[in-house]
Design an enzyme around this catalytic site. Structure first.
Site, short mmCIF file in Angstrom:
data_model
loop_
_atom_site.label_atom_id
_atom_site.label_comp_id
_atom_site.label_asym_id
_atom_site.label_seq_id
_atom_site.Cartn_x
_atom_site.Cartn_y
_atom_site.Cartn_z
N CYS A 67 -127.26 33.72 -75.57
CA CYS A 67 -128.69 33.70 -75.30
C CYS A 67 -129.34 32.52 -76.01
CB CYS A 67 -129.37 34.97 -75.83
SG CYS A 67 -128.70 36.48 -75.15
N GLY A 119 -129.27 31.05 -71.12
CA GLY A 119 -129.48 32.37 -70.54
C GLY A 119 -130.41 32.32 -69.37
N ASN A 152 -129.36 36.37 -80.49
CA ASN A 152 -128.30 35.63 -79.81
C ASN A 152 -127.01 35.93 -80.54
OD1 ASN A 152 -127.29 32.13 -79.78
ND2 ASN A 152 -126.57 33.80 -78.51
N GLY A 153 -126.04 36.44 -79.80
CA GLY A 153 -124.75 36.76 -80.42
C GLY A 153 -124.22 38.08 -79.89
N TYR A 212 -118.82 23.14 -74.35
CA TYR A 212 -119.48 23.47 -73.10
C TYR A 212 -120.91 23.99 -73.25
CZ TYR A 212 -120.84 26.37 -69.13
OH TYR A 212 -121.55 26.94 -68.11
P1 AMP Z 1 -112.88 27.63 -63.89
O1 AMP Z 1 -112.18 28.34 -64.97
O2 AMP Z 1 -112.06 26.60 -63.21
O3 AMP Z 1 -113.54 28.59 -62.90
O4 AMP Z 1 -114.04 26.77 -64.55
C1 AMP Z 1 -114.92 27.28 -65.46
C2 AMP Z 1 -116.09 26.33 -65.60
O5 AMP Z 1 -117.22 27.14 -65.86
C3 AMP Z 1 -115.96 25.41 -66.79
O6 AMP Z 1 -115.55 24.13 -66.40
C4 AMP Z 1 -117.35 25.36 -67.36
O7 AMP Z 1 -118.09 24.30 -66.82
C5 AMP Z 1 -117.95 26.64 -66.93
N1 AMP Z 1 -117.89 27.63 -68.01
C6 AMP Z 1 -117.08 27.66 -69.06
N2 AMP Z 1 -117.35 28.71 -69.85
C7 AMP Z 1 -118.35 29.36 -69.28
C8 AMP Z 1 -119.11 30.50 -69.62
N3 AMP Z 1 -118.84 31.19 -70.71
N4 AMP Z 1 -120.08 30.88 -68.78
C9 AMP Z 1 -120.34 30.19 -67.66
N5 AMP Z 1 -119.67 29.09 -67.29
C10 AMP Z 1 -118.70 28.68 -68.09
#
Ligand code: AMP
Length: 469
Positions: free
Chosen positions: A12, A39, A113-114, A254
């Site tokens: 969040c 979020g 957040n957490g 990320y």
């Molecule tokens: P994939 O595993 O190929 O579907 O790719 C996942 C992609 O989603 C990653 O390249 C990130 O850009 C994004 N991503 C990574 N972690 C998260 C997360 N916790 N929540 C949403 N998107 C994520």
């Protein structure tokens, strides 16, 4: 999370401002707007005017939730705000924050957040104090109610008595009728920083929210620090320190915005360096380097610079995609990432392409993006990832997935390469990742790669099983 709910994630954004003479609700709106990436499910703001608290929260993006009209009703000189991550199974207004709890000291508004890892214990504690059914209470609400019902003559007393029994990740902002209180858990798992705007004090999950409102970043709120801001300015208290630090490394890979500074490190530059190292560790003979927007772009720039290959844009992202409540129908769903990304055939045709991205979780997006590049005419697709294989779930606030959904938990790198349809696949090493960020390894939690969690977690907690209870 709801107890018996989606116990695995609660990423969040939180924001708070103590600003006499300022339109604090509006500042909080723009602060949350800058934290929208943390979020997208719900948003809320609470304000205090010295005697009363006002609160408005609803489902949706920050600018869908707030209007001039409901901001005008949020009067006062102190405000906190929260934007909640989209999760499955718990998308309901009851889980929107800030939460309001009542006590003999007055009302407390609370935003978190957490993710906590000892919710059953906390629920037992609350049940001993209050005759309540705890099964539908979120972990955030549990913490808020334990604070509200704790012994102590002041809010700070109650917070200091309660937090030592709370285990997990928490960056908190709280509001009483006269104080703004910010807390970071002793491991410092989620980020939280302090800033200054004229005579006002600001706290935010990330510094990009301070930039947006013209505030200056002063410093990180320290792991285990409680900051209470009132008319006398900020006072700092410390909790018992943890055995180690455990800042989430995935914030750099990320989650955080690239224009945020965490631990004096601009996230954008850390990502560029990840790309540079990746090029050294995983070189390939190719014609051009592209990044998957948005996460993969800075690293692709770094990869191209370090490898000497040209950087091009291979995908254009729809910048207005946000979160829509209009569900795609089956045909549109099958298009998957096409709703978000469109390749540039004239750039890609006949080319050997290096596609840089931040992580592979389930592998489904990679499968689609690789296929998209091939349909657009790419001759070869070499996937390069700026993180090691993700083999363990996160219990501390990042919505990754359950272990069996993590593709790297069950497939080897060559098998993943085959699954996503790439010609080659290369991950950044853990050592390369740490060197690219440039902070001591001991700063981080990287349990998603190593399994070395900073605290005891209930391994393989299955959120669907929990949800069904
Ligand atoms: P994939 O595993 O190929 O579907 O790719 C996942 C992609 O989603 C990653 O390249 C990130 O850009 C994004 N991503 C990574 N972690 C998260 C997360 N916790 N929540 C949403 N998107 C994520």
């Amino acid at each position: 999370m709801a107890l018996g709910g989606d116990g695995l994630h609660e990423a969040c954004g939180v924001f708070g401002v103590y600003g006499p003479g300022e339109d604090v609700a509006r500042l909080t709106f723009f602060g949350l707007y800058a934290l929208q990436h943390r979020g997208q499910e719900s948003a809320g703001i609470a304000t205090a005017d010295g005697t009363r608290l006002h609160l408005f929260a609803d489902m949706g993006l920050v600018n869908q939730v707030f209007s001039e009209e409901n901001l005008a009703n949020l009067r006062g000189h102190i405000a906190i705000g929260h934007s909640r991550y989209s999760t499955t199974g718990s998308s309901c207004i009851e889980n929107a924050q800030p939460i309001r709890v009542e006590s003999d000291l007055g009302t407390l508004a609370f935003a978190h957040n957490g993710n906590l890892v000892n919710t059953s214990f906390l629920a037992d504690q609350l049940q001993k104090r209050e005759d309540v059914v705890t099964s539908s209470i979120t972990d955030s609400e549990l913490m808020a109610r334990l604070i509200a019902s704790a012994p102590g003559a002041t809010w700070i007393d109650r917070i200091r008595r309660t937090l030592p029994v709370v285990k997990g990740a928490y960056s908190l902002v709280m509001l009483t009728s006269t104080e703004l209180i910010a807390v970071r858990d002793p491991f410092g798992i989620r980020p939280l920083c302090l800033g200054r705007l004229g005579n006002s004090w600001v706290v935010a999950s990330e510094s990009c929210a301070l930039d947006t409102i013209g505030a200056e970043l002063l410093r990180e709120i320290l792991p285990g620090e409680i900051i209470c801001i009132d008319e006398n300015g900020p006072r700092s208290y410390s909790m018992d320190s943890a055995s180690r630090r455990a800042l989430c490394v995935f914030e750099y890979i990320y989650f955080a915005r690239p224009d945020s500074v965490i631990e004096d490190t601009l996230v954008y530059l850390a990502r560029e360096r990840m790309g540079e190292r990746l090029a050294k560790e995983q070189p390939i003979d190719a014609d051009l380097v592209i990044g998957v927007p948005d996460g993969g772009i800075p690293a692709a720039v770094g990869y191209a610079r370090s490898s000497g290959l040209p950087y091009r844009e291979g995908f254009i992202k729809n910048r207005y995609i946000g979160r829509t409540f209009i569900q795609p129908d089956q045909r549109l769903r099958e298009e998957g990432v096409a709703l978000k990304l469109n390749p540039l055939p004239d750039v890609l045709k006949g080319k050997r392409v290096v596609m840089v991205d931040d992580s592979i979780v389930r592998g489904t997006t990679k499968l689609q993006t690789v296929a998209m590049l091939r349909r657009a005419g790419a001759k070869e697709v070499h996937v390069r990832i700026t993180a090691p294989p993700m083999v363990n779930p996160c219990y501390l606030g990042i919505d990754t997935a359950r272990r069996h959904e993590l593709i790297a938990a069950s497939l080897s790198v060559p098998e993943i390469c085959e699954y996503i349809g790439a010609d080659t696949l290369g991950y950044l090493s853990r050592d390369g990742l740490m060197k690219a960020i440039g902070l001591p390894e001991s700063t981080f939690c990287d349990a998603c790669f190593t399994g070395n969690y900073p605290m005891e977690v209930q391994l393989d907690l299955d959120k669907l099983v929990l949800e069904a209870r």
